[in-house]
Design a protein around this motif. Structure first.
Motif, PDB file in Angstrom:
ATOM      1  N   ASN A  56       1.586  -2.101  26.796  1.00 11.29           N
ATOM      2  CA  ASN A  56       0.795  -1.076  27.480  1.00 11.29           C
ATOM      3  C   ASN A  56      -0.652  -1.120  26.968  1.00 11.29           C
ATOM      4  O   ASN A  56      -1.020  -0.425  26.014  1.00 11.29           O
ATOM      5  CB  ASN A  56       1.400   0.309  27.258  1.00 11.29           C
ATOM      6  CG  ASN A  56       0.822   1.348  28.197  1.00 11.29           C
ATOM      7  OD1 ASN A  56      -0.335   1.260  28.615  1.00 11.29           O
ATOM      8  ND2 ASN A  56       1.631   2.340  28.547  1.00 11.29           N
ATOM      9  N   VAL A  57      -1.466  -1.922  27.608  1.00  7.54           N
ATOM     10  CA  VAL A  57      -2.833  -2.178  27.141  1.00  7.54           C
ATOM     11  C   VAL A  57      -3.681  -0.907  27.127  1.00  7.54           C
ATOM     12  O   VAL A  57      -4.524  -0.718  26.243  1.00  7.54           O
ATOM     13  CB  VAL A  57      -3.504  -3.261  28.017  1.00  7.54           C
ATOM     14  CG1 VAL A  57      -4.943  -3.482  27.580  1.00  7.54           C
ATOM     15  CG2 VAL A  57      -2.722  -4.565  27.930  1.00  7.54           C
ATOM     16  N   LEU A  58      -3.469  -0.011  28.079  1.00  6.82           N
ATOM     17  CA  LEU A  58      -4.258   1.213  28.174  1.00  6.82           C
ATOM     18  C   LEU A  58      -4.167   2.031  26.892  1.00  6.82           C
ATOM     19  O   LEU A  58      -5.177   2.586  26.434  1.00  6.82           O
ATOM     20  CB  LEU A  58      -3.795   2.047  29.367  1.00  6.82           C
ATOM     21  CG  LEU A  58      -4.486   3.418  29.536  1.00  6.82           C
ATOM     22  CD1 LEU A  58      -5.976   3.226  29.785  1.00  6.82           C
ATOM     23  CD2 LEU A  58      -3.836   4.205  30.671  1.00  6.82           C
ATOM     24  N   LEU A  59      -2.979   2.105  26.293  1.00  9.92           N
ATOM     25  CA  LEU A  59      -2.804   2.903  25.081  1.00  9.92           C
ATOM     26  C   LEU A  59      -3.595   2.333  23.909  1.00  9.92           C
ATOM     27  O   LEU A  59      -4.172   3.074  23.110  1.00  9.92           O
ATOM     28  CB  LEU A  59      -1.319   2.999  24.727  1.00  9.92           C
ATOM     29  CG  LEU A  59      -0.438   3.758  25.722  1.00  9.92           C
ATOM     30  CD1 LEU A  59       1.019   3.746  25.279  1.00  9.92           C
ATOM     31  CD2 LEU A  59      -0.939   5.190  25.903  1.00  9.92           C
ATOM     32  N   TYR A  60      -3.652   1.007  23.813  1.00 13.06           N
ATOM     33  CA  TYR A  60      -4.466   0.379  22.764  1.00 13.06           C
ATOM     34  C   TYR A  60      -5.940   0.764  22.950  1.00 13.06           C
ATOM     35  O   TYR A  60      -6.648   1.039  21.976  1.00 13.06           O
ATOM     36  CB  TYR A  60      -4.327  -1.144  22.811  1.00 13.06           C
ATOM     37  CG  TYR A  60      -2.972  -1.674  22.458  1.00 13.06           C
ATOM     38  CD1 TYR A  60      -2.574  -1.812  21.125  1.00 13.06           C
ATOM     39  CD2 TYR A  60      -2.075  -2.069  23.442  1.00 13.06           C
ATOM     40  CE1 TYR A  60      -1.324  -2.322  20.799  1.00 13.06           C
ATOM     41  CE2 TYR A  60      -0.827  -2.581  23.128  1.00 13.06           C
ATOM     42  CZ  TYR A  60      -0.459  -2.696  21.809  1.00 13.06           C
ATOM     43  OH  TYR A  60       0.779  -3.193  21.481  1.00 13.06           O
ATOM     44  N   ASP A  61      -6.392   0.756  24.188  1.00 14.28           N
ATOM     45  CA  ASP A  61      -7.795   1.055  24.461  1.00 14.28           C
ATOM     46  C   ASP A  61      -8.127   2.515  24.142  1.00 14.28           C
ATOM     47  O   ASP A  61      -9.229   2.821  23.662  1.00 14.28           O
ATOM     48  CB  ASP A  61      -8.122   0.760  25.928  1.00 14.28           C
ATOM     49  CG  ASP A  61      -8.096  -0.734  26.236  1.00 14.28           C
ATOM     50  OD1 ASP A  61      -8.132  -1.524  25.276  1.00 14.28           O
ATOM     51  OD2 ASP A  61      -8.048  -1.089  27.434  1.00 14.28           O
ATOM     52  N   ILE A  62      -7.194   3.417  24.385  1.00 13.52           N
ATOM     53  CA  ILE A  62      -7.404   4.825  24.036  1.00 13.52           C
ATOM     54  C   ILE A  62      -7.519   4.983  22.521  1.00 13.52           C
ATOM     55  O   ILE A  62      -8.371   5.722  22.022  1.00 13.52           O
ATOM     56  CB  ILE A  62      -6.263   5.704  24.594  1.00 13.52           C
ATOM     57  CG1 ILE A  62      -6.331   5.738  26.127  1.00 13.52           C
ATOM     58  CG2 ILE A  62      -6.332   7.120  24.028  1.00 13.52           C
ATOM     59  CD1 ILE A  62      -5.170   6.443  26.787  1.00 13.52           C
ATOM     60  N   VAL A  63      -6.671   4.256  21.787  1.00 13.03           N
ATOM     61  CA  VAL A  63      -6.738   4.304  20.323  1.00 13.03           C
ATOM     62  C   VAL A  63      -8.071   3.744  19.830  1.00 13.03           C
ATOM     63  O   VAL A  63      -8.652   4.253  18.870  1.00 13.03           O
ATOM     64  CB  VAL A  63      -5.554   3.537  19.695  1.00 13.03           C
ATOM     65  CG1 VAL A  63      -5.747   3.384  18.188  1.00 13.03           C
ATOM     66  CG2 VAL A  63      -4.253   4.262  19.987  1.00 13.03           C
ATOM     67  N   LYS A  64      -8.573   2.695  20.479  1.00 15.56           N
ATOM     68  CA  LYS A  64      -9.898   2.156  20.113  1.00 15.56           C
ATOM     69  C   LYS A  64     -10.969   3.226  20.252  1.00 15.56           C
ATOM     70  O   LYS A  64     -11.826   3.392  19.375  1.00 15.56           O
ATOM     71  CB  LYS A  64     -10.252   0.964  20.997  1.00 15.56           C
ATOM     72  CG  LYS A  64      -9.414  -0.279  20.783  1.00 15.56           C
ATOM     73  CD  LYS A  64      -9.754  -1.326  21.839  1.00 15.56           C
ATOM     74  CE  LYS A  64      -8.717  -2.414  21.919  1.00 15.56           C
ATOM     75  NZ  LYS A  64      -8.940  -3.336  23.044  1.00 15.56           N
ATOM     76  N   ALA A  65     -10.932   3.972  21.366  1.00 15.51           N
ATOM     77  CA  ALA A  65     -11.911   5.027  21.592  1.00 15.51           C
ATOM     78  C   ALA A  65     -11.782   6.117  20.533  1.00 15.51           C
ATOM     79  O   ALA A  65     -12.787   6.600  19.994  1.00 15.51           O
ATOM     80  CB  ALA A  65     -11.739   5.611  22.995  1.00 15.51           C
TER      81      ALA A  65
END
Length: 223
Positions: A66-75
């Motif tokens: 789930n790539v979206l979740l990784y990106d949210i954690v980056k933010a």
């Protein structure tokens, strides 16, 4: 809130890269027995930066593809790092300058991988933790600052220059008790680093044995 929305806009779509896929591909093989038998991918590097790698591997384990979740954690990570750097810098420069400095320090355009590659986030997490630990100790919050200093020093092998650099602020003010509290975890980490390197035979020669002073000086001047 506005800053976090901007960070989401910047981070969404940056996805996974290189080593992320390599480690993700072995996710199904992770077991307690595997970790204890040194079966975890790149185990020595895991030991060098255990707190950060726990944070990283937990994401791999929970998020999978789930790539979206990784990106949210980056933010969220960038946002937390900006706040940490801001809390440190506002004691040394004006509030307005601190705001711009913290943004620039974390979001400088050439960072790219350190902001958008999940496995490389330690490049911004480590200095942010070191700065926040320093600010806590500096403000008299000795217990929480000391605990965070241990976490910051062991978060990755990127910690020594930040700890040694910022320790000068305590030395300059002759606050030697705070200096010792701030420096001790880093000294222990350096000893730990060399023990791990020796045990796993990870000492690597970074320069040639036959390097001459002339060639060294020439390269130094060019740099």
């Amino acid at each position: 809130m506005g800053l976090f929305i901007v960070l989401l806009y910047i981070c969404i779509g940056t996805g996974l890269h290189t080593d992320d896929y390599i480690i993700l591909s072995s996710r199904s093989e992770w077991t307690v027995e595997g970790v204890l038998s040194l079966g975890l991918p790149d185990f020595p590097n895991f030991l060098y930066s255990a707190p950060f790698f726990l944070f990283y591997l937990l994401q791999i384990h929970l998020f999978s593809n789930n790539v979206l979740l990784y990106d949210i954690v980056k933010a969220l990570t960038c946002f937390s790092c900006i706040i940490s750097v801001y809390n440190f810098s506002k004691k040394h420069i004006s509030v307005k300058e601190s705001y711009y400095f913290s943004l620039l320090f974390i979001l400088y355009p050439i960072h790219e991988a350190s902001n958008f590659n999940t496995i490389s986030l330690f490049y911004i997490v480590t200095p942010a933790l070191v700065m926040y630990a320093h600010s806590l100790i500096d403000n008299g919050r000795i217990k929480s600052g000391s605990i965070l200093s241990w976490l910051a020093s062991f978060s990755s092998y990127a910690s020594p220059p930040y700890v040694f650099g910022l320790s000068y602020l305590f030395f300059r003010k002759k606050e030697y008790k705070k200096l010792k509290l701030f420096m001790l975890p880093q000294i222990v980490y350096i000893v730990y680093y060399f023990i791990i390197s020796y045990y796993f035979d990870l000492f690597n020669l970074k320069i040639k044995n036959n390097i001459s002073f002339a060639s060294f000086f020439q390269n130094y001047i060019l740099q």
